[in-house]
Design an enzyme around this catalytic site. Structure first.
Site, PDB file in Angstrom:
ATOM      1  N   CYS A 264       0.869  -1.280  -0.107  1.00 15.67           N
ATOM      2  CA  CYS A 264       0.302   0.087   0.018  1.00 15.67           C
ATOM      3  C   CYS A 264       0.879   1.324   0.006  1.00 15.67           C
ATOM      4  CB  CYS A 264      -0.941   0.035   1.309  1.00 15.67           C
ATOM      5  SG  CYS A 264      -1.819  -1.548   1.159  1.00 15.67           S
TER       6      CYS A 264
HETATM    7  C1  UGA Z   1      -1.226   0.329   5.687  1.00 15.71           C
HETATM    8  C2  UGA Z   1      -2.343   1.431   6.304  1.00 15.71           C
HETATM    9  O1  UGA Z   1      -1.592   1.310   7.714  1.00 15.71           O
HETATM   10  C3  UGA Z   1      -3.669   1.000   6.568  1.00 15.71           C
HETATM   11  O2  UGA Z   1      -4.537   1.821   7.131  1.00 15.71           O
HETATM   12  C4  UGA Z   1      -4.264   1.213   5.004  1.00 15.71           C
HETATM   13  O3  UGA Z   1      -5.637   0.654   4.764  1.00 15.71           O
HETATM   14  C5  UGA Z   1      -3.548   0.052   4.209  1.00 15.71           C
HETATM   15  O4  UGA Z   1      -2.213   0.165   4.217  1.00 15.71           O
HETATM   16  C6  UGA Z   1      -3.839  -0.264   2.856  1.00 15.71           C
HETATM   17  O5  UGA Z   1      -3.887   1.071   2.222  1.00 15.71           O
HETATM   18  O6  UGA Z   1      -4.670  -1.129   2.502  1.00 15.71           O
HETATM   19  P1  UGA Z   1      -0.388  -1.964   5.934  1.00 15.71           P
HETATM   20  O7  UGA Z   1       0.409  -1.786   4.575  1.00 15.71           O
HETATM   21  O8  UGA Z   1      -0.932  -3.170   6.159  1.00 15.71           O
HETATM   22  O9  UGA Z   1      -1.435  -0.877   6.090  1.00 15.71           O
HETATM   23  O10 UGA Z   1       0.799  -1.880   6.864  1.00 15.71           O
HETATM   24  P2  UGA Z   1       1.354  -0.992   8.090  1.00 15.71           P
HETATM   25  O11 UGA Z   1       0.949  -1.672   9.370  1.00 15.71           O
HETATM   26  O12 UGA Z   1       0.789   0.416   7.900  1.00 15.71           O
HETATM   27  O13 UGA Z   1       2.725  -0.827   7.736  1.00 15.71           O
HETATM   28  C7  UGA Z   1       3.505  -0.486   6.792  1.00 15.71           C
HETATM   29  C8  UGA Z   1       5.062  -0.356   6.792  1.00 15.71           C
HETATM   30  O14 UGA Z   1       5.459   0.686   7.415  1.00 15.71           O
HETATM   31  C9  UGA Z   1       5.662  -1.561   7.302  1.00 15.71           C
HETATM   32  O15 UGA Z   1       6.823  -1.921   6.459  1.00 15.71           O
HETATM   33  C10 UGA Z   1       6.339  -1.124   8.788  1.00 15.71           C
HETATM   34  O16 UGA Z   1       7.283  -2.062   9.045  1.00 15.71           O
HETATM   35  C11 UGA Z   1       6.455   0.338   8.484  1.00 15.71           C
HETATM   36  N1  UGA Z   1       6.487   0.992   9.731  1.00 15.71           N
HETATM   37  C12 UGA Z   1       5.251   1.522  10.391  1.00 15.71           C
HETATM   38  C13 UGA Z   1       7.757   1.708   9.876  1.00 15.71           C
HETATM   39  O17 UGA Z   1       8.597   1.671   9.407  1.00 15.71           O
HETATM   40  N2  UGA Z   1       7.320   2.592  11.156  1.00 15.71           N
HETATM   41  C14 UGA Z   1       6.393   2.946  11.800  1.00 15.71           C
HETATM   42  O18 UGA Z   1       6.373   3.818  12.861  1.00 15.71           O
HETATM   43  C15 UGA Z   1       5.265   2.151  11.333  1.00 15.71           C
END
Ligand code: UGA
Length: 426
Positions: A264
């Protein structure tokens, strides 16, 4: 209400199961017969926490699946388009699957007399519902808007926590072409305690992109601050913890490290950049969000080289392959550029992930292990790439390494003093 859901990926299947849980009758549609068969027997085609329980409860009762668009449209009042919107080779959104689903829905709508609402849940750039989906449906059904309704209802579901997020939303957004369509979609969520934001189609589409782009920006901002803190000998986690106490900033998504991956954030930021350029605007901040994110994984390898000199022939353990914890999904995982860079430098890579070894095997021919300790055996260094809970307590396991050098890309560990422990941004 009676709902059909087109596409049984993680958004479609989760939405279908959760709508059933809210008391609606749901028919899933997909072109893949194996997925249809699985859903009809109550087995989820993908892993999502809590999904198996819901499918087991409702399959064959309020929830069914079919290959037949005509049947699904005829027997429901609303159809949700929940198909994928990948990036094309230029980074812009590829609407091929959305267009195909719209054409099929249009064909079926042409055979139906009653009013029906089509809802786009797939993530699509602003104007898509109005300028792409609507004309296709009108063309294929031979009906003008008004004879049917159209709405846009974006999802905010985190992979791995999608069922929870659907049933406990902090926002529900319904964009619609008219009040009648919007009222029908909003009423589907009346069982949830959450205010529904009502708006027009393109604003609903934009809200979804801005949500993801803002979260991605928070991460890249935190990474940039982390890179500066690292140079100054400051712990960026201490900084961000204090900064996040400001109610205007908030404590979440300020964790610096190897960057964001997944299906995403990278794709959606690229698509928003593409749409902005289409209007003649060059979005400098969004470009930088991606640039910072692209560079973070290489910083891991640079730190490694600072310590080891040449890494040619050195055994490097990579712990964590999935783009985040609790999933086997490796799409745009930050471990991919890291492994590629290690291999380009002729390192000998040994990897472990609790769920994603199988998927990574399709990309890289390296040594995969069934436990962290096996991957660490005799290694010259270890890189932590994914925030898996089981990595938090790693400590004595490092004794098995040739050199106890650990570079942490996720601020996961607190090993003993005899481990040479280096944080990526702290
Ligand atoms: C993301 C959004 O959080 C959802 O709200 C959205 O609906 C979804 O995309 C989508 O568009 O369908 P997701 O891709 O499942 O969800 O993952 P996240 O939990 O948001 O994490 C994304 C990435 O960011 C991961 O690689 C994680 O390691 C990284 N991350 C997250 C960081 O590097 N630092 C942070 O503080 C948080």
């Amino acid at each position: 209400m009676k709902i059909s859901v087109i596409g049984t990926g993680y958004v479609g299947t989760v939405s279908a199961a959760c709508f059933a849980d809210l008391g609606h009758e749901v028919i899933c549609v997909d072109i893949d017969k194996s997925k249809i068969d699985l859903i009809n027997t109550g087995i989820p085609p993908i892993y999502e926490e809590g999904l198996a329980e819901l499918l087991k409860k409702y399959a064959g009762k309020r929830l069914s699946a079919t290959l037949d668009y005509d049947f699904a449209v005829k027997n429901t009042e609303i159809s949700f388009i929940c198909v994928g919107t990948p990036s094309d080779p230029g980074g812009n959104i590829d609407l091929g699957i959305v267009k195909a689903a719209s054409a099929n829905l249009g064909d079926s709508l042409g055979k139906k007399k009653d009013y029906h609402v089509v809802v786009v849940k797939s993530t699509v750039v602003p104007e898509t519902t109005e300028k792409v989906v609507l004309p296709i449906i009108e063309g294929h059904s031979g009906k003008h808007i008004g004879k049917f309704g159209i709405a846009m209802n974006p999802e905010f579901l985190r992979e791995g926590k999608a069922v929870h997020d659907f049933l406990h939303p902090d926002k529900i957004v319904v964009g619609s072409i008219d009040k009648r369509s919007g009222d029908m979609v909003a009423s589907l969520y009346s069982g949830l305690e959450c205010e529904v934001t009502r708006t027009n189609l393109r604003t609903a589409e934009m809200i979804k992109y801005v949500n993801n782009a803002f979260l991605a920006t928070k991460i890249s901002f935190s990474n940039e601050i982390g890179n500066i803190c690292k140079k100054l000998g400051i712990d960026t986690y201490e900084v961000m913890k204090a900064v996040g106490r400001d109610f205007r900033i908030g404590p979440h998504f300020l964790n610096s490290g190897a960057g964001f991956g997944g299906s995403c954030f990278p794709k959606d930021v690229r698509a928003l950049i593409g749409k902005a350029r289409e209007t003649g605007y060059e979005p400098q901040l969004l470009n930088s969000v991606l640039e910072v994110n692209e560079e973070q994984p290489y910083r891991m390898v640079s730190l490694l080289k600072d310590k080891l000199g040449s890494i040619k022939g050195k055994k490097i353990a990579v712990l964590g392959l999935a783009f985040k914890n609790d999933t086997d999904d490796i799409r745009e995982s930050r471990s991919i550029p890291v492994i590629k860079e290690l291999l380009d430098n002729e390192a000998n890579v040994s990897a472990y992930d609790p769920m994603a070894n199988g998927n990574m095997k399709k990309l890289f021919n390296i040594k995969y292990h069934d436990s962290a300790i096996d991957a660490l055996r005799g290694a010259d260094a270890c890189l932590i790439m994914t925030e898996w809970d089981e990595f938090k307590s790693l400590d004595k396991e490092f004794d098995i390494m040739g050199r106890k050098l650990v570079i942490d890309g996720r601020h996961m560990l607190a090993p003993g003093k005899d481990v040479e422990y280096i944080g990526l941004c702290w």
